[in-house]
Scaffold this motif. Structure first.
Motif, PDB file in Angstrom:
ATOM      1  N   ASN A  13      13.704   4.069  10.130  1.00 16.22           N
ATOM      2  CA  ASN A  13      14.756   3.699  11.084  1.00 16.22           C
ATOM      3  C   ASN A  13      14.692   4.527  12.363  1.00 16.22           C
ATOM      4  OD1 ASN A  13      15.681   1.835   9.259  1.00 16.22           O
ATOM      5  ND2 ASN A  13      17.226   3.189   8.416  1.00 16.22           N
ATOM      6  N   ASN A  14      13.513   4.691  12.898  1.00 19.82           N
ATOM      7  CA  ASN A  14      13.278   5.450  14.141  1.00 19.82           C
ATOM      8  C   ASN A  14      13.620   6.925  14.036  1.00 19.82           C
ATOM      9  OD1 ASN A  14      12.423   3.127  15.539  1.00 19.82           O
ATOM     10  ND2 ASN A  14      14.556   2.539  15.814  1.00 19.82           N
ATOM     11  N   LYS A  15      13.780   7.439  12.823  1.00 17.00           N
ATOM     12  CA  LYS A  15      14.016   8.868  12.645  1.00 17.00           C
ATOM     13  C   LYS A  15      12.804   9.467  11.930  1.00 17.00           C
ATOM     14  CE  LYS A  15      19.003   8.744  12.709  1.00 17.00           C
ATOM     15  NZ  LYS A  15      18.882   8.102  13.965  1.00 17.00           N
ATOM     16  N   VAL A  16      12.315  10.561  12.475  1.00 17.77           N
ATOM     17  CA  VAL A  16      11.155  11.219  11.892  1.00 17.77           C
ATOM     18  C   VAL A  16      11.649  12.424  11.101  1.00 17.77           C
ATOM     19  CG1 VAL A  16       8.997  12.410  12.394  1.00 17.77           C
ATOM     20  CG2 VAL A  16       9.673  10.424  13.758  1.00 17.77           C
ATOM     21  N   PHE A  17      11.201  12.527   9.864  1.00 18.02           N
ATOM     22  CA  PHE A  17      11.533  13.689   9.045  1.00 18.02           C
ATOM     23  C   PHE A  17      10.419  13.902   8.037  1.00 18.02           C
ATOM     24  CE2 PHE A  17      13.383  10.014   6.991  1.00 18.02           C
ATOM     25  CZ  PHE A  17      13.164  10.199   5.631  1.00 18.02           C
ATOM     26  N   GLY A  18      10.448  15.049   7.399  1.00 14.63           N
ATOM     27  CA  GLY A  18       9.425  15.360   6.409  1.00 14.63           C
ATOM     28  C   GLY A  18      10.039  15.519   5.038  1.00 14.63           C
ATOM     29  N   ILE A  19       9.278  15.156   4.007  1.00 17.92           N
ATOM     30  CA  ILE A  19       9.707  15.429   2.642  1.00 17.92           C
ATOM     31  C   ILE A  19       8.690  16.371   2.013  1.00 17.92           C
ATOM     32  CG2 ILE A  19      11.072  13.334   2.270  1.00 17.92           C
ATOM     33  CD1 ILE A  19       8.657  12.060   0.893  1.00 17.92           C
ATOM     34  N   ARG A  20       9.195  17.439   1.366  1.00 22.62           N
ATOM     35  CA  ARG A  20       8.306  18.390   0.703  1.00 22.62           C
ATOM     36  C   ARG A  20       8.018  17.877  -0.699  1.00 22.62           C
ATOM     37  NH1 ARG A  20       7.453  24.337  -0.308  1.00 22.62           N
ATOM     38  NH2 ARG A  20       8.789  24.915   1.412  1.00 22.62           N
ATOM     39  N   GLN A  46       0.865  -1.163   0.000  1.00 24.28           N
ATOM     40  CA  GLN A  46       0.000   0.000   0.000  1.00 24.28           C
ATOM     41  C   GLN A  46       0.910   1.224   0.000  1.00 24.28           C
ATOM     42  OE1 GLN A  46      -3.039  -0.067   2.971  1.00 24.28           O
ATOM     43  NE2 GLN A  46      -4.302   1.396   1.845  1.00 24.28           N
ATOM     44  N   LEU A  47       0.667   2.110  -0.933  1.00 20.48           N
ATOM     45  CA  LEU A  47       1.559   3.238  -1.156  1.00 20.48           C
ATOM     46  C   LEU A  47       0.822   4.561  -1.071  1.00 20.48           C
ATOM     47  CD1 LEU A  47       3.186   1.739  -4.361  1.00 20.48           C
ATOM     48  CD2 LEU A  47       4.271   1.857  -2.117  1.00 20.48           C
ATOM     49  N   VAL A  48       1.541   5.579  -0.620  1.00 19.17           N
ATOM     50  CA  VAL A  48       1.079   6.955  -0.767  1.00 19.17           C
ATOM     51  C   VAL A  48       1.822   7.495  -1.984  1.00 19.17           C
ATOM     52  CG1 VAL A  48       1.084   9.270   0.243  1.00 19.17           C
ATOM     53  CG2 VAL A  48       0.649   7.275   1.689  1.00 19.17           C
ATOM     54  N   THR A  49       1.085   8.043  -2.947  1.00 20.19           N
ATOM     55  CA  THR A  49       1.733   8.546  -4.150  1.00 20.19           C
ATOM     56  C   THR A  49       1.710  10.063  -4.157  1.00 20.19           C
ATOM     57  OG1 THR A  49      -0.238   8.523  -5.549  1.00 20.19           O
ATOM     58  CG2 THR A  49       1.029   6.481  -5.406  1.00 20.19           C
ATOM     59  N   GLU A  57       2.019  11.221   8.805  1.00 22.81           N
ATOM     60  CA  GLU A  57       0.930  12.130   8.450  1.00 22.81           C
ATOM     61  C   GLU A  57       1.339  12.974   7.269  1.00 22.81           C
ATOM     62  OE1 GLU A  57       0.215  15.350  11.390  1.00 22.81           O
ATOM     63  OE2 GLU A  57       1.841  14.384  12.481  1.00 22.81           O
ATOM     64  N   ILE A  58       0.351  13.666   6.717  1.00 18.23           N
ATOM     65  CA  ILE A  58       0.574  14.560   5.586  1.00 18.23           C
ATOM     66  C   ILE A  58       0.022  15.917   6.006  1.00 18.23           C
ATOM     67  CG2 ILE A  58      -0.049  15.025   3.187  1.00 18.23           C
ATOM     68  CD1 ILE A  58      -0.339  11.889   2.926  1.00 18.23           C
ATOM     69  N   ARG A  85       2.704  19.854  -0.087  1.00 15.51           N
ATOM     70  CA  ARG A  85       2.530  19.201   1.212  1.00 15.51           C
ATOM     71  C   ARG A  85       3.879  18.740   1.741  1.00 15.51           C
ATOM     72  NH1 ARG A  85      -1.646  21.100   0.527  1.00 15.51           N
ATOM     73  NH2 ARG A  85      -3.738  20.273   0.726  1.00 15.51           N
ATOM     74  N   ILE A  86       3.899  18.470   3.038  1.00 14.09           N
ATOM     75  CA  ILE A  86       5.024  17.770   3.649  1.00 14.09           C
ATOM     76  C   ILE A  86       4.485  16.421   4.103  1.00 14.09           C
ATOM     77  CG2 ILE A  86       6.589  17.672   5.630  1.00 14.09           C
ATOM     78  CD1 ILE A  86       6.814  20.722   5.412  1.00 14.09           C
ATOM     79  N   ILE A  87       5.162  15.354   3.651  1.00 12.10           N
ATOM     80  CA  ILE A  87       4.817  14.010   4.113  1.00 12.10           C
ATOM     81  C   ILE A  87       5.774  13.702   5.260  1.00 12.10           C
ATOM     82  CG2 ILE A  87       4.631  11.573   3.503  1.00 12.10           C
ATOM     83  CD1 ILE A  87       4.259  12.407   0.593  1.00 12.10           C
ATOM     84  N   VAL A  88       5.203  13.486   6.449  1.00 13.91           N
ATOM     85  CA  VAL A  88       6.019  13.193   7.626  1.00 13.91           C
ATOM     86  C   VAL A  88       6.195  11.679   7.697  1.00 13.91           C
ATOM     87  CG1 VAL A  88       6.209  13.405  10.128  1.00 13.91           C
ATOM     88  CG2 VAL A  88       5.139  15.249   8.790  1.00 13.91           C
ATOM     89  N   LEU A  89       7.469  11.252   7.731  1.00 16.49           N
ATOM     90  CA  LEU A  89       7.814   9.840   7.655  1.00 16.49           C
ATOM     91  C   LEU A  89       8.603   9.422   8.881  1.00 16.49           C
ATOM     92  CD1 LEU A  89       9.239  10.257   4.092  1.00 16.49           C
ATOM     93  CD2 LEU A  89       7.192   8.934   4.584  1.00 16.49           C
ATOM     94  N   GLU A  90       8.534   8.144   9.188  1.00 16.03           N
ATOM     95  CA  GLU A  90       9.445   7.584  10.188  1.00 16.03           C
ATOM     96  C   GLU A  90      10.191   6.445   9.531  1.00 16.03           C
ATOM     97  OE1 GLU A  90       9.818   5.664  14.631  1.00 16.03           O
ATOM     98  OE2 GLU A  90       7.901   6.503  14.003  1.00 16.03           O
TER      99      GLU A  90
END
Length: 148
Positions: A81-88, A5-8, A25-26, A74-79
């Motif tokens: 390897n236990n690191k949380v970051f966002g991709i624009r 299942q993917l977020v595109t 989250e997005i 949008r910024i997609i907030v990802l986790e």
């Protein structure tokens, strides 16, 4: 048949996908605070409910030209390897399921994107979806904490 299942999302004319299990989250783009001496692909940090989160510009990371922010950005907030970051990203398009046999290994010349950022290409009808390997997006820059 196993499936993912993917977020595109879109960046320019390309469509990308990330594993939904990594997506926290997005969000709309909040004010971003620049960080001195950060790598060029790090746009800065944001405050998300009291947590400071690094935001990566995928356009910079992939060597694409800068694009102005729009209502769809949008910024997609990802986790990862236990690191949380966002991709624009330019726009989040959909959540979809992709059967494993519709995923091919990345081509050697990967559509202008460095191939070690790509774990495969998904085929949905006549659409091609570039599946990102998020562990490599941050590179070694985040994988080791400073002070070692």
């Amino acid at each position: 048949m196993p499936e993912e299942q993917l977020v595109t999302f879109g960046l320019g004319s390309e469509e990308f996908g990330v594993d939904i299990m990594l997506v926290q989250e997005i969000i709309r783009i909040p004010p971003i605070t620049r960080v001195p001496k950060a790598p060029s692909f790090v746009e800065g940090v944001i405050n998300l409910r009291g947590n400071v989160i690094t935001v990566v510009s995928l356009r910079n990371r992939f060597g694409m030209e800068h694009a102005e922010e729009t209502d769809l950005s949008r910024i997609i907030v990802l986790e990862v390897n236990n690191k949380v970051f966002g991709i624009r990203v330019d726009a989040v398009t959909e959540v979809l399921r992709l059967e494993e046999d519709a995923i091919e290994p990345p081509p050697s010349v990967a559509m202008g994107v460095d191939s070690h950022y790509i774990r495969g290409v998904g085929k949905i009808g006549d659409r091609l979806l570039i599946l990102l390997d998020l562990e490599h997006i941050m590179g070694g820059e985040m994988s080791h904490e400073s002070g070692n």
